[in-house]
Design an enzyme around this catalytic site. Structure first.
Site, PDB file in Angstrom:
ATOM      1  N   GLY A 174       0.809  -1.218   0.000  1.00 26.27           N
ATOM      2  CA  GLY A 174       0.000   0.000   0.000  1.00 26.27           C
ATOM      3  C   GLY A 174       0.840   1.265   0.000  1.00 26.27           C
ATOM      4  CG  ASP A 181       5.056  -7.183   9.245  1.00 24.56           C
ATOM      5  OD1 ASP A 181       4.201  -8.062   9.450  1.00 24.56           O
ATOM      6  OD2 ASP A 181       5.738  -7.083   8.213  1.00 24.56           O
ATOM      7  CB  ALA A 232      -2.962  -6.237   7.282  1.00 28.41           C
ATOM      8  CG  ASN A 244       2.970 -11.571   5.601  1.00 25.96           C
ATOM      9  OD1 ASN A 244       2.866 -10.397   5.912  1.00 25.96           O
ATOM     10  ND2 ASN A 244       4.097 -12.130   5.214  1.00 25.96           N
ATOM     11  CE1 TYR A 290      -5.508 -14.057   0.243  1.00 26.04           C
ATOM     12  CE2 TYR A 290      -7.323 -14.990  -1.019  1.00 26.04           C
ATOM     13  CZ  TYR A 290      -6.788 -13.960  -0.273  1.00 26.04           C
ATOM     14  OH  TYR A 290      -7.549 -12.844  -0.030  1.00 26.04           O
ATOM     15  CE  LYS A 348      -7.689 -13.650   3.238  1.00 25.28           C
ATOM     16  NZ  LYS A 348      -7.470 -12.449   4.052  1.00 25.28           N
ATOM     17  CB  ILE A 351      -7.302 -15.373 -21.819  1.00 24.88           C
ATOM     18  CG1 ILE A 351      -7.905 -14.002 -22.154  1.00 24.88           C
ATOM     19  CG2 ILE A 351      -8.354 -16.279 -21.178  1.00 24.88           C
ATOM     20  CD1 ILE A 351      -9.196 -14.038 -22.941  1.00 24.88           C
ATOM     21  NE  ARG A 398     -12.087 -16.231 -10.318  1.00 22.66           N
ATOM     22  CZ  ARG A 398     -12.040 -17.460 -10.827  1.00 22.66           C
ATOM     23  NH1 ARG A 398     -13.119 -18.000 -11.353  1.00 22.66           N
ATOM     24  NH2 ARG A 398     -10.923 -18.152 -10.789  1.00 22.66           N
TER      25      ARG A 398
HETATM   26  N1  UFG Z   1      -6.787 -13.765 -15.620  1.00 22.30           N
HETATM   27  C1  UFG Z   1      -6.406 -13.840 -16.946  1.00 22.30           C
HETATM   28  N2  UFG Z   1      -5.384 -13.056 -17.353  1.00 22.30           N
HETATM   29  C2  UFG Z   1      -4.733 -12.197 -16.521  1.00 22.30           C
HETATM   30  C3  UFG Z   1      -5.114 -12.136 -15.171  1.00 22.30           C
HETATM   31  C4  UFG Z   1      -6.156 -12.927 -14.752  1.00 22.30           C
HETATM   32  O1  UFG Z   1      -6.956 -14.607 -17.723  1.00 22.30           O
HETATM   33  O2  UFG Z   1      -3.802 -11.512 -16.982  1.00 22.30           O
HETATM   34  C5  UFG Z   1      -7.928 -14.574 -15.177  1.00 22.30           C
HETATM   35  C6  UFG Z   1      -7.617 -15.518 -14.033  1.00 22.30           C
HETATM   36  O3  UFG Z   1      -7.070 -16.711 -14.533  1.00 22.30           O
HETATM   37  C7  UFG Z   1      -8.977 -15.671 -13.399  1.00 22.30           C
HETATM   38  C8  UFG Z   1      -9.661 -14.319 -13.621  1.00 22.30           C
HETATM   39  O4  UFG Z   1      -8.911 -13.696 -14.670  1.00 22.30           O
HETATM   40  O5  UFG Z   1      -9.693 -16.646 -14.057  1.00 22.30           O
HETATM   41  C9  UFG Z   1      -9.643 -13.426 -12.413  1.00 22.30           C
HETATM   42  O6  UFG Z   1      -8.324 -13.401 -11.899  1.00 22.30           O
HETATM   43  P1  UFG Z   1      -7.828 -12.372 -10.777  1.00 22.30           P
HETATM   44  O7  UFG Z   1      -6.387 -12.620 -10.562  1.00 22.30           O
HETATM   45  O8  UFG Z   1      -8.246 -10.998 -11.146  1.00 22.30           O
HETATM   46  O9  UFG Z   1      -8.661 -12.760  -9.502  1.00 22.30           O
HETATM   47  P2  UFG Z   1      -8.838 -14.200  -8.809  1.00 22.30           P
HETATM   48  O10 UFG Z   1     -10.203 -14.669  -9.177  1.00 22.30           O
HETATM   49  O11 UFG Z   1      -7.717 -15.114  -9.046  1.00 22.30           O
HETATM   50  O12 UFG Z   1      -8.695 -13.842  -7.284  1.00 22.30           O
HETATM   51  C10 UFG Z   1      -9.445 -12.849  -6.656  1.00 22.30           C
HETATM   52  C11 UFG Z   1      -8.644 -12.267  -5.517  1.00 22.30           C
HETATM   53  C12 UFG Z   1      -8.406 -13.290  -4.449  1.00 22.30           C
HETATM   54  C13 UFG Z   1      -9.670 -13.927  -4.027  1.00 22.30           C
HETATM   55  C14 UFG Z   1     -10.417 -14.439  -5.210  1.00 22.30           C
HETATM   56  C15 UFG Z   1     -11.738 -14.968  -4.778  1.00 22.30           C
HETATM   57  O13 UFG Z   1      -7.385 -11.861  -5.992  1.00 22.30           O
HETATM   58  O14 UFG Z   1      -7.846 -12.629  -3.343  1.00 22.30           O
HETATM   59  O15 UFG Z   1     -10.610 -13.386  -6.161  1.00 22.30           O
HETATM   60  O16 UFG Z   1     -12.705 -14.838  -5.696  1.00 22.30           O
HETATM   61  F1  UFG Z   1      -9.410 -14.956  -3.219  1.00 22.30           F
END
Ligand code: UFG
Length: 323
Positions: free
Chosen positions: A36, A49, A72, A90, A139, A143, A205, A219
């Site tokens: 941050g 921390d 955090a 962490n 992760y 949680k 992707i 998502r």
């Molecule tokens: N993705 C791509 N290309 C990229 C980045 C991401 O295709 O360059 C895809 C990922 O594979 C995934 C989707 O986009 O299918 C979303 O990915 P994010 O990394 O944006 O988010 P995540 O769903 O992996 O994770 C997020 C939060 C986590 C949380 C999770 C729960 O980062 O902290 O949502 O839904 F746990």
């Protein structure tokens, strides 16, 4: 009221701080500034921390907080697979320290940032809170472990907690003064917006053979300020004698990676070049929240219902920021 916000310099934490200040509360922030940057001069900011128990105890003894908002954490799913010890220290040990210190100084109300990743790769279309918790990433296991500790402590002691399971937090404050920025940036929306800002058109992707409408992951994207409002509504539950609660926070709607990319193209007016890569480890195919429980209990529902509106708030911040 007096609130402590851990991780108040981070993405969701900084939006929480802004919201609480708008309601005239007294805010202290603990943040190690690992990712941050946001420092607001209307708050009492302390660089610390949570792994440092002695310092934490010393700070907690000074003020009787009415509640603690605990944001955090390290939050990159893929990184958690590669560095499980760093994540455990962490996210689990740091939170245990916080809880122990709260108990020591008789601070009994905690709002915990949990995550949809506790569900793993769910079988049902929309996920209810009572769905089995079977995380598929380190992760998510972090949680889940904290949620279990909170249930255990809440049964034994006068310790109240609410675990909010966020789906995909997105967007930025309308002022465009705070927004989403991780280092390294791995999250779909900010990663693409960063590229566009740097005049790069290539986007990756991860996987196009999932069993979804177009083969890419689905998502549930929920605006950061809707998340923050849910936390505020949650505070009223601390008036109950016992409070060990968990709630999903999502929009209840799912979008594929391809749909998000199309939305970004529309909002930014930039045509992107898609490159398909192999699946990312720890990515469940579909995550969509069932939000009946939070609607019924906290009378919360998202104000941002349109995904392009969410994307445009993110883009406004990215355009303005110095990242
Ligand atoms: N993705 C791509 N290309 C990229 C980045 C991401 O295709 O360059 C895809 C990922 O594979 C995934 C989707 O986009 O299918 C979303 O990915 P994010 O990394 O944006 O988010 P995540 O769903 O992996 O994770 C997020 C939060 C986590 C949380 C999770 C729960 O980062 O902290 O949502 O839904 F746990």
């Amino acid at each position: 009221m007096k609130f402590l916000v851990t991780g108040g310099a981070g993405y969701i934490g900084s939006h929480m701080v802004k919201f609480l200040l708008s309601k005239n509360h007294e805010i202290t922030v603990f943040d190690n500034l690992s990712s941050g940057k946001f420092i607001n001069n209307k708050i009492n900011f302390i660089k610390v921390d949570l792994v440092n128990l002695n310092k934490l105890d010393q700070l907690m003894s000074k003020k009787k907080f009415d509640a603690v908002f605990h944001f955090a954490a390290l939050s990159i799913v893929n990184e958690s697979e590669k560095k499980p010890r760093k994540y455990y220290l962490n996210n689990v040990q740091g939170t245990k320290n916080l809880i122990n210190s709260m108990i020591k100084y008789n601070i009994n109300n905690l709002i915990f940032s949990s995550s949809a990743s506790v569900y793993g790769a769910p079988k049902t279309k929309k996920i209810l809170e009572r769905h089995k918790l079977k995380p598929i990433s380190e992760y998510g296991r972090n949680k889940k472990e904290i949620e279990k500790i909170l249930v255990r402590i809440g049964k034994k002691k006068n310790f109240k907690s609410i675990s909010f399971r966020y789906f995909n937090a997105a967007g930025a404050d309308e002022t465009a003064k705070i927004g989403e920025n991780h280092k390294p940036e791995t999250h779909l929306i900010p990663k693409i917006l960063n590229s566009i800002k740097r005049k790069k058109k290539k986007v990756y992707i991860y996987g196009n053979s999932y069993k979804t409408i177009d083969g890419t992951c689905i998502r549930d994207y929920v605006h950061v300020n809707d998340i923050v409002r849910a936390h505020y509504y949650g505070l009223k539950k601390f008036r109950q004698k016992k409070c060990i609660l968990n709630y999903n926070i999502g929009s209840g709607k799912g979008y594929s990676v391809l749909e998000i990319i199309k939305g970004i193209e529309k909002v930014t007016k930039v045509k992107l070049k898609i490159v398909y890569k192999k699946k990312r480890k720890g990515d469940p195919p579909i995550l969509i929240a069932d939000c009946k429980k939070i609607l019924k209990d906290l009378k919360w529902k998202p104000k941002y219902k349109n995904i392009n509106k969410i994307l445009s708030t993110a883009w406004r911040w990215h355009k303005k920021s110095f990242i």
